[in-house]
Design an enzyme around this catalytic site. Sequence first.
Site, PDB file in Angstrom:
ATOM      1  N   ARG A 193     -53.799 -18.610 -23.343  1.00  0.00           N
ATOM      2  CA  ARG A 193     -52.898 -17.466 -22.828  1.00  0.00           C
ATOM      3  C   ARG A 193     -51.708 -18.299 -21.981  1.00  0.00           C
ATOM      4  NH1 ARG A 193     -51.205 -16.396 -17.964  1.00  0.00           N
ATOM      5  NH2 ARG A 193     -53.379 -16.985 -17.141  1.00  0.00           N
ATOM      6  N   ASP A 194     -52.140 -18.781 -20.824  1.00  0.00           N
ATOM      7  CA  ASP A 194     -51.049 -19.407 -19.813  1.00  0.00           C
ATOM      8  C   ASP A 194     -50.582 -20.494 -20.460  1.00  0.00           C
ATOM      9  OD1 ASP A 194     -50.059 -20.354 -17.615  1.00  0.00           O
ATOM     10  OD2 ASP A 194     -51.997 -19.951 -16.355  1.00  0.00           O
ATOM     11  N   CYS A 211     -45.757 -20.266 -16.013  1.00  0.00           N
ATOM     12  CA  CYS A 211     -45.319 -18.759 -15.933  1.00  0.00           C
ATOM     13  C   CYS A 211     -43.970 -18.725 -16.344  1.00  0.00           C
ATOM     14  CB  CYS A 211     -45.864 -17.994 -14.653  1.00  0.00           C
ATOM     15  SG  CYS A 211     -45.542 -16.487 -14.778  1.00  0.00           S
TER      16      CYS A 211
HETATM   17  P1  HMG Z   1     -41.185  -2.940 -17.301  1.00  0.00           P
HETATM   18  O1  HMG Z   1     -40.056  -3.395 -17.861  1.00  0.00           O
HETATM   19  O2  HMG Z   1     -40.902  -2.699 -15.839  1.00  0.00           O
HETATM   20  O3  HMG Z   1     -42.139  -1.801 -18.002  1.00  0.00           O
HETATM   21  O4  HMG Z   1     -42.160  -4.001 -17.480  1.00  0.00           O
HETATM   22  P2  HMG Z   1     -41.803  -0.516 -18.399  1.00  0.00           P
HETATM   23  O5  HMG Z   1     -42.938   0.372 -18.235  1.00  0.00           O
HETATM   24  O6  HMG Z   1     -40.513   0.045 -17.968  1.00  0.00           O
HETATM   25  O7  HMG Z   1     -41.876  -0.548 -20.011  1.00  0.00           O
HETATM   26  C1  HMG Z   1     -40.557  -1.061 -20.689  1.00  0.00           C
HETATM   27  C2  HMG Z   1     -40.830  -1.290 -22.030  1.00  0.00           C
HETATM   28  O8  HMG Z   1     -42.039  -2.186 -22.445  1.00  0.00           O
HETATM   29  C3  HMG Z   1     -41.215  -0.148 -22.660  1.00  0.00           C
HETATM   30  O9  HMG Z   1     -40.833  -0.118 -23.990  1.00  0.00           O
HETATM   31  C4  HMG Z   1     -42.837   0.130 -22.812  1.00  0.00           C
HETATM   32  O10 HMG Z   1     -43.229   0.778 -23.554  1.00  0.00           O
HETATM   33  C5  HMG Z   1     -43.200  -1.442 -23.078  1.00  0.00           C
HETATM   34  P3  HMG Z   1     -39.487   0.661 -24.732  1.00  0.00           P
HETATM   35  O11 HMG Z   1     -39.615   2.029 -24.235  1.00  0.00           O
HETATM   36  O12 HMG Z   1     -38.220   0.006 -23.774  1.00  0.00           O
HETATM   37  O13 HMG Z   1     -39.380   0.257 -26.110  1.00  0.00           O
HETATM   38  N1  HMG Z   1     -44.275  -1.959 -22.483  1.00  0.00           N
HETATM   39  C6  HMG Z   1     -45.188  -2.317 -23.213  1.00  0.00           C
HETATM   40  N2  HMG Z   1     -45.444  -2.953 -24.408  1.00  0.00           N
HETATM   41  C7  HMG Z   1     -46.441  -3.401 -24.857  1.00  0.00           C
HETATM   42  N3  HMG Z   1     -47.541  -3.898 -24.029  1.00  0.00           N
HETATM   43  C8  HMG Z   1     -47.571  -3.512 -22.760  1.00  0.00           C
HETATM   44  C9  HMG Z   1     -46.311  -2.762 -22.170  1.00  0.00           C
HETATM   45  N4  HMG Z   1     -46.169  -2.122 -20.916  1.00  0.00           N
HETATM   46  C10 HMG Z   1     -44.610  -1.693 -21.279  1.00  0.00           C
HETATM   47  N5  HMG Z   1     -48.533  -3.674 -21.891  1.00  0.00           N
HETATM   48  C11 HMG Z   1     -44.461  -5.146 -17.325  1.00  0.00           C
HETATM   49  C12 HMG Z   1     -43.290  -4.112 -16.496  1.00  0.00           C
HETATM   50  C13 HMG Z   1     -45.572  -5.255 -16.442  1.00  0.00           C
HETATM   51  C14 HMG Z   1     -44.633  -4.235 -18.958  1.00  0.00           C
HETATM   52  C15 HMG Z   1     -43.552  -6.227 -17.617  1.00  0.00           C
HETATM   53  O14 HMG Z   1     -43.132  -6.734 -16.379  1.00  0.00           O
HETATM   54  C16 HMG Z   1     -44.383  -7.399 -18.199  1.00  0.00           C
HETATM   55  O15 HMG Z   1     -45.286  -7.164 -19.607  1.00  0.00           O
HETATM   56  N6  HMG Z   1     -44.622  -8.582 -17.635  1.00  0.00           N
HETATM   57  C17 HMG Z   1     -45.765  -9.607 -17.825  1.00  0.00           C
HETATM   58  C18 HMG Z   1     -45.326 -10.899 -17.377  1.00  0.00           C
HETATM   59  C19 HMG Z   1     -46.321 -11.850 -17.786  1.00  0.00           C
HETATM   60  O16 HMG Z   1     -47.037 -11.772 -18.803  1.00  0.00           O
HETATM   61  N7  HMG Z   1     -46.214 -12.998 -16.791  1.00  0.00           N
HETATM   62  C20 HMG Z   1     -47.226 -14.183 -17.278  1.00  0.00           C
HETATM   63  C21 HMG Z   1     -48.737 -13.666 -16.929  1.00  0.00           C
HETATM   64  S1  HMG Z   1     -49.215 -13.826 -15.167  1.00  0.00           S
HETATM   65  C22 HMG Z   1     -49.469 -15.521 -15.030  1.00  0.00           C
HETATM   66  O17 HMG Z   1     -49.001 -16.222 -15.757  1.00  0.00           O
HETATM   67  C23 HMG Z   1     -49.740 -16.143 -13.570  1.00  0.00           C
HETATM   68  C24 HMG Z   1     -51.390 -16.440 -13.768  1.00  0.00           C
HETATM   69  O18 HMG Z   1     -51.383 -17.483 -14.931  1.00  0.00           O
HETATM   70  C25 HMG Z   1     -51.977 -16.807 -12.446  1.00  0.00           C
HETATM   71  C26 HMG Z   1     -51.170 -18.016 -11.821  1.00  0.00           C
HETATM   72  O19 HMG Z   1     -50.804 -18.940 -12.296  1.00  0.00           O
HETATM   73  O20 HMG Z   1     -50.912 -17.771 -10.654  1.00  0.00           O
HETATM   74  C27 HMG Z   1     -52.242 -15.148 -14.263  1.00  0.00           C
HETATM   75 MG    MG Z   2     -51.384 -19.580 -14.404  1.00  0.00          MG
END
Ligand code: HMG
Ligand code: MG
Length: 299
Positions: A15-16, A240
Amino acid sequence: MSTPARVRIVEVGPRDGLQNEKAVVPTATKIALIDRLSATGLQTIEATSFVSPKWVPQLADAAEVYAGIAKRPGVAYPVLVPNEKGYERARAAGVAEIAVFTAASEAFNRKNVNASIDESIERFVPVLARARADGVRVRGYVSTVLGCPYQGAVPLADVVRVAQRLHALGCYEISLGDTIGVGTPAKARAMLRAVAAEVPMQALAVHFHDTYGQALANILACLEEGVAVIDSAVSGTGGCPYARGATGNVASEDVVYMLEGMGVGTGVDLAKLIETGLWLSAALGRETSSKVARARAAA
Ligand code: HMG
Ligand code: MG
């Protein structure tokens, strides 16, 4: 607290590690990676993310990956879920454990999930309620616990508050993430101590990125505080896409090697893990970031 006799490694490479790759990694490679990892003795392998494919195209094949992996008995395959839509997709794919994620820094959370910390936690409330009803275990992540790429320093009180909220909502474990790898051991120790004063140590995990080469030192400091769950990524992949400057997670091989040297059990076969990391780095077309793997490969 003293160093635990046993540590559970949460392997986050699929994943990450893969969410931040430039080239699209074939679904079959992701599935093969997870199956190789489950053969090493790892008990927890974070498989993928059901986030928006527009935000993280690299993991758009989450359902296919989840369907394709050979579910080994005794191994948990959690996936990241940002909202109810992600929960529904994950459940439709048959997922039995999820992880929700937010941050201690407002600026980072906005970039990462387009929401304030409070808004993102509000999104988790129905997810956690449904998960409880469905018997799905939920892990929680707090990012930027030792610094934020956009706001700089992050007050300890914010880390504690967010960790406490996730725990109170029902997350069985809270992973404290140094997203951009800026922490140093004394700060990591102080952060963990502050959180552990409010959330039981048994419910805490640490998640270090190795951007500044401090990850193993930070892990050692946290082990001495009593933490017994460590997130890491095979071959040191990771980062990320919404954290400017973030690079790989600490390499799982290096963590297991260090723990073996300390007499701390993990149940992971180091030789098999190294082999898997070398296989992955060959598949990604670059050298492994694991120093232990490099040393063993050269020997
Ligand atoms: P948004 O654009 O504000 O969301 O994103 P929305 O609700 O307005 O939806 C926009 C579009 O996305 C819509 O589709 C939704 O249906 C769709 P459209 O109508 O435009 O066709 N949508 C989805 N589709 C599939 N699955 C979903 C989903 N949700 C909405 N779940 C949102 C908000 C949270 C969805 C977006 O910002 C997002 O997906 N962000 C994820 C970012 C990410 O994955 N970052 C990396 C992980 S975190 C990390 O790495 C840190 C960690 O490792 C710990 C550390 O290191 O600190 C965990
Ligand atoms: Mg991480």
